[in-house]
Design a protein around this motif. Structure first.
Motif, mmCIF file in Angstrom:
data_model
loop_
_atom_site.group_PDB
_atom_site.id
_atom_site.type_symbol
_atom_site.label_atom_id
_atom_site.label_comp_id
_atom_site.label_asym_id
_atom_site.label_seq_id
_atom_site.Cartn_x
_atom_site.Cartn_y
_atom_site.Cartn_z
ATOM 1 N N ALA A 1 1.238 -0.846 -0.199
ATOM 2 C CA ALA A 1 -0.485 -0.206 0.346
ATOM 3 C C ALA A 1 0.584 1.002 0.326
ATOM 4 O O ALA A 1 1.952 1.780 0.416
ATOM 5 N N ARG A 2 0.578 1.754 -0.865
ATOM 6 C CA ARG A 2 1.192 3.653 -0.775
ATOM 7 C C ARG A 2 0.228 4.359 -0.182
ATOM 8 O O ARG A 2 -0.652 4.558 -0.594
ATOM 9 N N PRO A 3 1.037 5.084 0.985
ATOM 10 C CA PRO A 3 -0.752 5.612 2.028
ATOM 11 C C PRO A 3 -0.664 6.940 1.125
ATOM 12 O O PRO A 3 -2.517 6.954 1.629
ATOM 13 N N ALA A 4 -0.244 7.658 0.664
ATOM 14 C CA ALA A 4 -1.326 9.018 -0.155
ATOM 15 C C ALA A 4 -1.948 8.922 -1.290
ATOM 16 O O ALA A 4 -3.173 9.253 -1.012
ATOM 17 N N GLU A 5 -2.156 7.267 -1.964
ATOM 18 C CA GLU A 5 -2.722 6.678 -2.769
ATOM 19 C C GLU A 5 -3.959 6.341 -2.114
ATOM 20 O O GLU A 5 -5.293 6.399 -2.854
ATOM 21 N N LEU A 6 -3.594 5.277 -1.141
ATOM 22 C CA LEU A 6 -4.473 4.565 -0.205
ATOM 23 C C LEU A 6 -5.591 5.121 0.312
ATOM 24 O O LEU A 6 -6.974 5.301 -0.237
ATOM 25 N N ILE A 7 -4.852 6.685 0.569
ATOM 26 C CA ILE A 7 -6.262 7.214 1.100
ATOM 27 C C ILE A 7 -6.571 8.160 0.514
ATOM 28 O O ILE A 7 -8.308 8.468 0.454
ATOM 29 N N ALA A 8 -6.392 8.318 -0.485
ATOM 30 C CA ALA A 8 -6.822 9.400 -1.342
ATOM 31 C C ALA A 8 -7.946 9.027 -2.277
ATOM 32 O O ALA A 8 -8.869 8.952 -1.956
ATOM 33 N N ARG A 9 -7.864 7.477 -2.649
ATOM 34 C CA ARG A 9 -9.336 6.514 -2.774
ATOM 35 C C ARG A 9 -9.665 5.839 -2.363
ATOM 36 O O ARG A 9 -10.964 6.381 -2.509
ATOM 37 N N ILE A 10 -9.615 6.282 -0.607
ATOM 38 C CA ILE A 10 -10.695 5.956 -0.110
ATOM 39 C C ILE A 10 -11.572 7.210 -0.062
ATOM 40 O O ILE A 10 -12.669 7.463 -0.123
ATOM 41 N N HIS A 11 -10.916 8.414 -0.348
ATOM 42 C CA HIS A 11 -12.282 10.048 0.136
ATOM 43 C C HIS A 11 -12.532 10.163 -0.945
ATOM 44 O O HIS A 11 -13.692 10.403 -1.355
ATOM 45 N N ALA A 12 -12.115 9.474 -2.224
ATOM 46 C CA ALA A 12 -12.791 9.816 -3.403
ATOM 47 C C ALA A 12 -14.015 9.007 -3.677
ATOM 48 O O ALA A 12 -15.217 8.761 -3.783
#
Length: 242
Positions: free
Chosen positions: A104-115
């Protein structure tokens, strides 16, 4: 957000939980499909993260179980080492909303979750919401029924808005205390039961107005759209305070 994670590798699970916690989310982790499904069907989560390869079943099996048994479209993300086009297509066809490869890449995971959160709650940014004969003005914090204003306390308004925005979804008493009252989960849940009983009367939640608050025995509540005949067929055990 309250997130359920299916991950059988302890170190991986801890890493993902840390990423989510650092960004303000609560995450419960489960090492098996059976434990995960039991939790998801009896608790309230906003989003699910699934691994594909787990000891007792596949992530696809778990996803199919979630979609078959939950009556609202909870967002689901696959986070797995399997990254072939065939696997991605299979997961999306089975009902996944997004697909990420490990690690998991932290920034990408959080961005996908928020989207996903934005897409699953499109009404959150609207000023005026319509649910059958009910109109909710989120800016004025007012509610009308068939055009007539309802008299509600601030907490009643917050609870009503949360119920309608999560129509069809099981909401545990603990989740309602967290989201509406901002209280810890170990606080006595009688507060929720008292407000629900009052809301049934104040909102006129009956077949004529098209909605009901249904008590899910020993679990919580669910706001449901209904028809007049539904109450006749309803045999769900009722709590003593309903």
């Amino acid at each position: 957000m309250r997130i359920a994670l299916l991950e059988d590798e302890h170190e991986q699970a801890q890493n993902i939980q840390t990423i989510l916690s650092d960004n303000g989310h609560h995450c419960d982790s489960f090492p098996s499909g059976q434990a995960f499904l039991s939790a998801v069907l009896h608790r309230s989560y906003d989003l699910l993260i699934l691994d594909w390869q787990i000891p007792d079943m596949t992530g696809i099996d778990v996803l199919e179980g979630v979609r078959a048994q939950l009556n609202w479209p909870i967002p689901v993300v696959f986070l797995t080492q399997r990254d072939s086009e065939t696997d991605i297509v299979r997961a999306l066809d089975a009902g996944a909303d997004d697909y990420l490869s490990k690690p998991a890449r932290p920034a990408e995971l959080i961005a996908r979750i928020h989207a996903l959160a934005r897409r699953s709650n499109p009404d959150n940014d609207k000023e005026v919401l319509h649910y059958g004969p009910f109109e909710i003005n989120t800016q004025q914090r007012s509610i009308t029924l068939h055009g007539d204003p309802l008299t509600l306390t601030d907490k009643d308004f917050d609870l009503t808005l949360f119920l309608f925005q999560n129509q069809g979804r099981l909401l545990t008493r603990e989740m309602l205390l967290e989201r509406v009252w901002g209280l810890a989960r170990d606080i006595n849940t009688r507060t929720v039961d008292t407000h629900m009983s009052r809301l049934r009367r104040r909102l006129g939640l009956n077949p004529e107005n098209g909605f009901r608050i249904k008590t899910i025995y020993q679990r919580g509540y669910r706001l449901e759209a209904m028809k007049a005949a539904d109450d006749i067929l309803d045999t769900t055990p009722r709590a003593a305070n309903e």
